[in-house]
Design a protein around this motif. Structure first.
Motif, PDB file in Angstrom:
ATOM      1  N   ILE A  38       3.383   4.059  -5.737  1.00 20.76           N
ATOM      2  CA  ILE A  38       2.384   4.225  -4.590  1.00 20.76           C
ATOM      3  C   ILE A  38       1.077   3.847  -5.143  1.00 20.76           C
ATOM      4  O   ILE A  38       0.296   4.700  -5.886  1.00 20.76           O
ATOM      5  N   VAL A  39       0.438   2.650  -4.931  1.00 20.85           N
ATOM      6  CA  VAL A  39      -0.425   1.998  -5.469  1.00 20.85           C
ATOM      7  C   VAL A  39      -1.925   1.928  -4.656  1.00 20.85           C
ATOM      8  O   VAL A  39      -1.508   1.503  -3.484  1.00 20.85           O
ATOM      9  N   HIS A  40      -3.115   1.763  -5.011  1.00 23.10           N
ATOM     10  CA  HIS A  40      -4.128   1.315  -4.402  1.00 23.10           C
ATOM     11  C   HIS A  40      -4.036  -0.236  -3.944  1.00 23.10           C
ATOM     12  O   HIS A  40      -3.568  -0.821  -4.963  1.00 23.10           O
ATOM     13  N   ALA A  41      -4.674  -0.817  -3.144  1.00 22.73           N
ATOM     14  CA  ALA A  41      -4.819  -2.167  -2.907  1.00 22.73           C
ATOM     15  C   ALA A  41      -5.004  -2.945  -3.822  1.00 22.73           C
ATOM     16  O   ALA A  41      -5.026  -4.288  -4.113  1.00 22.73           O
ATOM     17  N   ALA A  42      -5.999  -2.311  -4.853  1.00 27.41           N
ATOM     18  CA  ALA A  42      -6.642  -3.325  -5.929  1.00 27.41           C
ATOM     19  C   ALA A  42      -5.526  -3.708  -6.718  1.00 27.41           C
ATOM     20  O   ALA A  42      -5.846  -4.773  -7.360  1.00 27.41           O
ATOM     21  N   TRP A  43      -4.437  -2.849  -6.757  1.00 27.68           N
ATOM     22  CA  TRP A  43      -3.416  -3.477  -7.681  1.00 27.68           C
ATOM     23  C   TRP A  43      -2.884  -4.670  -7.075  1.00 27.68           C
ATOM     24  O   TRP A  43      -2.515  -5.688  -8.092  1.00 27.68           O
ATOM     25  N   LEU A  44      -2.824  -4.851  -6.126  1.00 24.57           N
ATOM     26  CA  LEU A  44      -2.080  -5.933  -5.411  1.00 24.57           C
ATOM     27  C   LEU A  44      -2.926  -7.326  -5.607  1.00 24.57           C
ATOM     28  O   LEU A  44      -2.666  -8.381  -5.928  1.00 24.57           O
ATOM     29  N   MET A  45      -4.500  -6.915  -5.348  1.00 24.99           N
ATOM     30  CA  MET A  45      -5.270  -8.181  -5.614  1.00 24.99           C
ATOM     31  C   MET A  45      -5.377  -8.519  -7.088  1.00 24.99           C
ATOM     32  O   MET A  45      -5.378  -9.835  -7.443  1.00 24.99           O
ATOM     33  N   GLU A  46      -5.093  -7.486  -8.306  1.00 19.89           N
ATOM     34  CA  GLU A  46      -5.154  -7.886  -9.416  1.00 19.89           C
ATOM     35  C   GLU A  46      -4.023  -8.753  -9.745  1.00 19.89           C
ATOM     36  O   GLU A  46      -4.013  -9.673 -10.534  1.00 19.89           O
ATOM     37  N   CYS A  47      -2.783  -8.429  -9.123  1.00 21.10           N
ATOM     38  CA  CYS A  47      -1.512  -9.303  -9.186  1.00 21.10           C
ATOM     39  C   CYS A  47      -1.842 -10.662  -8.761  1.00 21.10           C
ATOM     40  O   CYS A  47      -1.383 -11.667  -9.467  1.00 21.10           O
ATOM     41  N   TYR A  48      -2.281 -10.834  -7.487  1.00 17.92           N
ATOM     42  CA  TYR A  48      -2.704 -12.039  -6.857  1.00 17.92           C
ATOM     43  C   TYR A  48      -3.378 -12.899  -7.809  1.00 17.92           C
ATOM     44  O   TYR A  48      -3.149 -13.986  -8.026  1.00 17.92           O
ATOM     45  N   TRP A  49      -4.713 -12.276  -8.345  1.00 12.34           N
ATOM     46  CA  TRP A  49      -5.614 -12.926  -9.059  1.00 12.34           C
ATOM     47  C   TRP A  49      -5.112 -13.502 -10.382  1.00 12.34           C
ATOM     48  O   TRP A  49      -5.394 -14.440 -10.751  1.00 12.34           O
ATOM     49  N   HIS A  59      -3.583   2.037 -11.011  1.00 13.82           N
ATOM     50  CA  HIS A  59      -3.903   1.942  -9.635  1.00 13.82           C
ATOM     51  C   HIS A  59      -2.904   2.990  -8.906  1.00 13.82           C
ATOM     52  O   HIS A  59      -2.975   2.851  -7.766  1.00 13.82           O
ATOM     53  N   HIS A  60      -2.054   3.772  -9.625  1.00 10.97           N
ATOM     54  CA  HIS A  60      -1.264   4.479  -8.999  1.00 10.97           C
ATOM     55  C   HIS A  60      -1.772   5.627  -8.420  1.00 10.97           C
ATOM     56  O   HIS A  60      -2.598   6.233  -8.923  1.00 10.97           O
ATOM     57  N   MET A  61      -1.198   6.246  -7.310  1.00 12.11           N
ATOM     58  CA  MET A  61      -2.029   7.387  -6.458  1.00 12.11           C
ATOM     59  C   MET A  61      -0.695   8.520  -6.860  1.00 12.11           C
ATOM     60  O   MET A  61       0.478   8.141  -6.578  1.00 12.11           O
ATOM     61  N   GLY A  62      -0.918   9.816  -7.292  1.00 10.01           N
ATOM     62  CA  GLY A  62      -0.141  10.915  -7.377  1.00 10.01           C
ATOM     63  C   GLY A  62       0.749  10.524  -8.625  1.00 10.01           C
ATOM     64  O   GLY A  62       0.430   9.739  -9.548  1.00 10.01           O
ATOM     65  N   PRO A  63       1.820  11.152  -8.670  1.00 11.45           N
ATOM     66  CA  PRO A  63       2.758  11.426  -9.959  1.00 11.45           C
ATOM     67  C   PRO A  63       3.280   9.921 -10.097  1.00 11.45           C
ATOM     68  O   PRO A  63       3.820   9.220  -9.294  1.00 11.45           O
ATOM     69  N   PHE A  64       3.430   9.403 -11.407  1.00 10.63           N
ATOM     70  CA  PHE A  64       3.979   8.139 -11.924  1.00 10.63           C
ATOM     71  C   PHE A  64       5.640   8.135 -11.759  1.00 10.63           C
ATOM     72  O   PHE A  64       5.959   9.416 -12.446  1.00 10.63           O
ATOM     73  N   PRO A  65       6.422   7.412 -11.015  1.00  6.79           N
ATOM     74  CA  PRO A  65       7.769   7.706 -11.211  1.00  6.79           C
ATOM     75  C   PRO A  65       8.257   7.346 -12.568  1.00  6.79           C
ATOM     76  O   PRO A  65       8.077   6.661 -13.249  1.00  6.79           O
ATOM     77  N   LYS A  66       9.420   8.540 -12.632  1.00  8.40           N
ATOM     78  CA  LYS A  66      10.251   8.654 -14.037  1.00  8.40           C
ATOM     79  C   LYS A  66      11.149   7.412 -14.266  1.00  8.40           C
ATOM     80  O   LYS A  66      11.291   7.000 -15.109  1.00  8.40           O
ATOM     81  N   HIS A  67      11.669   7.322 -13.211  1.00 14.51           N
ATOM     82  CA  HIS A  67      12.891   6.173 -12.747  1.00 14.51           C
ATOM     83  C   HIS A  67      12.244   5.361 -11.604  1.00 14.51           C
ATOM     84  O   HIS A  67      12.935   5.468 -10.624  1.00 14.51           O
ATOM     85  N   PRO A  68      11.546   4.118 -12.132  1.00 14.09           N
ATOM     86  CA  PRO A  68      11.200   3.274 -11.017  1.00 14.09           C
ATOM     87  C   PRO A  68      12.366   2.489 -10.350  1.00 14.09           C
ATOM     88  O   PRO A  68      13.553   2.387 -10.803  1.00 14.09           O
ATOM     89  N   THR A  69      12.100   2.305  -8.972  1.00 14.69           N
ATOM     90  CA  THR A  69      13.214   1.915  -8.086  1.00 14.69           C
ATOM     91  C   THR A  69      13.319   0.341  -8.322  1.00 14.69           C
ATOM     92  O   THR A  69      12.205  -0.316  -8.702  1.00 14.69           O
ATOM     93  N   GLN A  70      14.755   0.137  -8.488  1.00 13.69           N
ATOM     94  CA  GLN A  70      14.859  -1.314  -8.627  1.00 13.69           C
ATOM     95  C   GLN A  70      15.099  -1.989  -7.139  1.00 13.69           C
ATOM     96  O   GLN A  70      15.773  -1.314  -6.271  1.00 13.69           O
TER      97      GLN A  70
END
Length: 115
Positions: A38-49, A59-70
């Motif tokens: 769950i990330v702020h919009a700035a993450w998307l823009m950083e990826c884009y640029w 850029h993550h909001m809240g707890p960082f996932p221990k096992h990210p979704t594939q």
């Protein structure tokens, strides 16, 4: 970059991009899909640029996932793989605060200025 923008949170969603934390979709994503970033919009823009997938930690909001979704989305013939990304706009974010605070573009601009 190989992402597919989805209108709602479903199995296979890897990222939820939002202006701020606390919407019903973000709460649902955390509960039903705890591996979702769950990330702020700035993450998307950083990826884009940068034309690359950037680290979500800054850029993550809240707890960082221990096992990210594939991603469970089928691969695209053009990009090889797809990631499910949900973009939350002001209509999707449940809040009674000032309309200006709900404006997704204003929040994105603000996030970008903070980098």
């Amino acid at each position: 970059l190989g992402a597919e923008v989805l209108p709602d949170i479903t199995q296979g969603v890897t990222h939820v991009v939002a202006a701020r934390d606390g919407s019903s979709k973000i709460h649902r994503a955390r509960k039903e899909y705890p591996g979702c970033y769950i990330v702020h919009a700035a993450w998307l823009m950083e990826c884009y640029w940068s034309i690359t997938r950037r680290d979500e930690k800054m850029h993550h909001m809240g707890p960082f996932p221990k096992h990210p979704t594939q991603s469970l989305l089928p691969p695209s013939s053009a990009s090889g793989t797809k990631k499910g990304v949900v973009l939350l706009e002001s209509d999707d974010e449940d809040s009674d605060v000032d309309e200006m605070d709900d404006d997704f573009a204003a929040a994105l601009e603000s996030d970008m200025m903070d980098l």
